[in-house]
Write a protein that holds these residues in place. Structure first.
Motif, PDB file in Angstrom:
ATOM      1  N   ILE A  15       0.707  -1.092  -0.043  1.00 57.52           N
ATOM      2  CA  ILE A  15      -0.074   0.135   0.112  1.00 57.52           C
ATOM      3  C   ILE A  15       0.833   1.109   0.213  1.00 57.52           C
ATOM      4  O   ILE A  15       0.433   2.550  -0.364  1.00 57.52           O
ATOM      5  N   ASN A  16       2.195   1.086   0.296  1.00 58.97           N
ATOM      6  CA  ASN A  16       2.962   2.300   0.777  1.00 58.97           C
ATOM      7  C   ASN A  16       4.029   2.425  -0.692  1.00 58.97           C
ATOM      8  O   ASN A  16       5.045   2.716  -0.452  1.00 58.97           O
ATOM      9  N   VAL A  17       3.540   2.187  -1.836  1.00 55.70           N
ATOM     10  CA  VAL A  17       4.651   2.356  -3.024  1.00 55.70           C
ATOM     11  C   VAL A  17       4.782   3.883  -2.851  1.00 55.70           C
ATOM     12  O   VAL A  17       3.998   4.774  -2.814  1.00 55.70           O
ATOM     13  N   ALA A  18       6.049   4.353  -3.577  1.00 52.54           N
ATOM     14  CA  ALA A  18       6.325   5.530  -3.459  1.00 52.54           C
ATOM     15  C   ALA A  18       6.666   5.900  -4.766  1.00 52.54           C
ATOM     16  O   ALA A  18       7.003   5.289  -5.795  1.00 52.54           O
ATOM     17  N   ARG A  19       7.076   7.304  -5.042  1.00 46.62           N
ATOM     18  CA  ARG A  19       7.302   7.837  -6.317  1.00 46.62           C
ATOM     19  C   ARG A  19       8.480   8.798  -6.146  1.00 46.62           C
ATOM     20  O   ARG A  19       8.328  10.001  -5.452  1.00 46.62           O
ATOM     21  N   VAL A  20       9.535   8.900  -7.004  1.00 45.26           N
ATOM     22  CA  VAL A  20      10.732   9.796  -7.099  1.00 45.26           C
ATOM     23  C   VAL A  20      10.277  10.720  -8.052  1.00 45.26           C
ATOM     24  O   VAL A  20      10.459  10.318  -9.208  1.00 45.26           O
ATOM     25  N   ARG A  21      10.258  11.856  -7.831  1.00 47.59           N
ATOM     26  CA  ARG A  21       9.787  13.085  -8.833  1.00 47.59           C
ATOM     27  C   ARG A  21      11.047  13.447  -9.809  1.00 47.59           C
ATOM     28  O   ARG A  21      12.168  13.026  -9.298  1.00 47.59           O
ATOM     29  N   THR A  22      10.990  13.823 -10.841  1.00 48.21           N
ATOM     30  CA  THR A  22      11.911  14.512 -11.954  1.00 48.21           C
ATOM     31  C   THR A  22      12.303  16.062 -11.569  1.00 48.21           C
ATOM     32  O   THR A  22      11.460  16.584 -10.766  1.00 48.21           O
ATOM     33  N   LYS A  23      13.268  16.602 -12.133  1.00 48.82           N
ATOM     34  CA  LYS A  23      13.438  17.880 -11.625  1.00 48.82           C
ATOM     35  C   LYS A  23      12.334  18.825 -12.428  1.00 48.82           C
ATOM     36  O   LYS A  23      12.676  20.055 -12.083  1.00 48.82           O
ATOM     37  N   HIS A  24      11.805  18.485 -13.330  1.00 49.49           N
ATOM     38  CA  HIS A  24      10.816  19.284 -13.855  1.00 49.49           C
ATOM     39  C   HIS A  24       9.399  19.120 -13.342  1.00 49.49           C
ATOM     40  O   HIS A  24       8.544  20.063 -13.950  1.00 49.49           O
ATOM     41  N   GLU A  25       9.088  18.272 -12.306  1.00 48.90           N
ATOM     42  CA  GLU A  25       7.909  18.112 -11.439  1.00 48.90           C
ATOM     43  C   GLU A  25       7.916  19.036 -10.407  1.00 48.90           C
ATOM     44  O   GLU A  25       9.020  19.100  -9.645  1.00 48.90           O
ATOM     45  N   PRO A  26       6.643  19.325  -9.801  1.00 51.18           N
ATOM     46  CA  PRO A  26       6.716  20.119  -8.443  1.00 51.18           C
ATOM     47  C   PRO A  26       6.764  18.949  -7.557  1.00 51.18           C
ATOM     48  O   PRO A  26       6.972  17.784  -7.539  1.00 51.18           O
TER      49      PRO A  26
END
Length: 473
Positions: A15-26
């Motif tokens: 349930i705790n899947v995570a996402r690493v944002r890119t430098k162009h995202e908020p």
């Protein structure tokens, strides 16, 4: 006891899947296992940080979490899925679970209860507004029956009648698929049967005992979910798939004209027809009988048949409509696809007047665009092939197909369990179920003693160990 993550009881993904944002995202486009700042693992020790020129990754100082990792194309950090490989919308809701909780015995079903909740002793909570943290279920969007605190469990740790209460976590999207499969196979959604199966066959890693989960899930299922590169599809929403219908709409057409899926040509001296094989028994059959044969075969056998007999070089378009329903049952948006096609043609011809067009065929197309059902004789082979391509290349479609077949196995087990419990209740020593009484969720002592209750953190499928043979001396 240390930190522990629960998984969806249906798909077995954390349930705790995570996402690493890119430098162009908020900043809101990235989140950790329990909050936007906290990711599992140390990004500074990741190889993509050491070789940041090649990976394109970087780490930004943060007041609370010390460092926030920013993903590049070559990111190897396994604390979250790479934002360049899976979008925010594709992961929508996958860290906001719902829970199956027992309804208080002194309360009647509330106004928002579904039909299957009214027939069951259990109900589904709303989605949470934040990811769960350890044994905290997370804040609910709204509270039902006054229950907002319970113990999230993937298998029986405490009794369901315990004062704390038990909540079985499921992804909202996975539950929607389970509902669809239930209605298709059983005619209704069986929540009571689902919980009866959970009480007897739950597995903390597989969802249910000996469920055929993909092997990579067992590698990802660590204390913290390990976001292995290439497994982004496991964190994708299998119901709300951005661009799915757009990806198919270009293939929703009637070309070539006629009832066959392949283009035909007129024989000429330079391109004569292929002579009929006198030894081919199928060549003597009328078209109706050949179609009956085709409609009874799966796609793999149809391919073999076309290689064996030239009588099946051409195939009817409607055959692939049936194959989509039989072999790709997880695609249920056929009506929406048709509606999108009608909307497109209506928009295309919106400024055209059929009375001002010289060509009668064009005038009829304009009139037909206003009536709807514009594309009548759809070449379903084109749609079928594109669906197969999307299943391999689009993370949400791939996950939908995976979850669908898991749901089918669960529904099959629920049906078998319900039948066996009813048969056992008819035996002299069994508990006689009244006419209005549903199957019991809690296993009996007789079931436990007979070895019918196998509920735990592991099952033989997920707890694989190498058994070494000891040579006798």
């Amino acid at each position: 006891m240390g930190y522990s993550e629960n998984c969806c009881q249906i798909c077995a993904v954390s349930i705790n899947v995570a996402r690493v944002r890119t430098k162009h995202e908020p900043e809101s486009a990235g989140w950790g296992y329990s909050s936007p700042e906290y990711y599992s693992g140390d990004p500074m020790s990741s190889r993509c940080t050491t070789f940041k020129e090649q990976s394109g990754c970087e780490n930004i100082a943060h007041e609370q979490a010390e460092w926030i990792h920013i993903a590049g194309r070559g990111c190897t950090f396994d604390g979250g899925y790479n934002g360049l490989k899976i979008g925010v919308e594709e992961m929508k809701g996958m860290n906001r679970p719902r829970y199956i909780v027992k309804r208080p015995e002194d309360q009647e079903p509330d106004e928002e209860s579904t039909d299957y909740e009214k027939e069951s002793d259990f109900f589904l909570t709303s989605q949470t507004t934040c990811p769960p943290d350890d044994f905290e279920p997370g804040d609910l969007e709204h509270v039902r029956y006054g229950i907002d605190n319970f113990f999230p469990q993937n298998y029986c740790v405490v009794d369901m009648d315990d004062d704390m209460g038990v909540g079985v976590p499921v992804h909202d999207a996975c539950w929607m698929i389970f509902e669809r499969v239930c209605k298709m196979r059983l005619g209704k959604v069986d929540l009571q049967g689902f919980m009866a199966l959970w009480a007897r066959q739950a597995c903390g890693n597989c969802g249910f005992q000996n469920m055929k989960q993909e092997q990579i899930i067992f590698e990802c299922r660590q204390q913290f979910w390990k976001h292995v590169a290439g497994t982004e599809y496991l964190g994708a929403n299998p119901v709300e798939i951005p661009g799915l219908l757009f990806g198919l709409s270009e293939h929703y057409g009637d070309y070539p004209r006629g009832d066959g899926v392949f283009m035909t040509r007129t024989p000429s001296p330079d391109n004569p027809t292929v002579p009929q094989n006198p030894t081919d028994p199928f060549s003597r059959l009328p078209a109706e009988l050949k179609n009956m044969i085709l409609y009874d075969l799966p796609s793999k056998d149809i391919t073999s048949l076309r290689l064996a007999s030239r009588s099946f070089r051409q195939l009817p378009k409607q055959l692939f409509h049936k194959l989509i329903q039989d072999e790709l049952p997880w695609f249920w948006e056929l009506d929406e696809l048709k509606q999108m096609d009608d909307d497109w043609w209506r928009e295309w011809f919106k400024d055209d007047d059929p009375e001002k067009v010289n060509n009668e065929q064009d005038a009829e197309s304009i009139r037909r665009s206003g009536r709807g059902n514009f594309t009548k004789n759809v070449n379903w082979l084109s749609v079928y092939k594109q669906l197969c391509i999307l299943r391999m290349g689009v993370v949400g479609v791939r996950n939908r197909a995976r979850v669908w077949y898991l749901a089918e196995e669960i529904v099959k087990r629920v049906d078998e369990l319900r039948r066996s419990l009813k048969e056992r209740s008819a035996e002299p020593a069994g508990h006689d179920l009244g006419e209005d009484e549903d199957i019991p969720v809690q296993p009996t002592e007789e079931e436990d003693q007979a070895g019918l209750v196998k509920n735990g953190l592991y099952c033989p499928r997920c707890k694989i160990c190498q058994i070494e043979r000891q040579d006798s001396k």
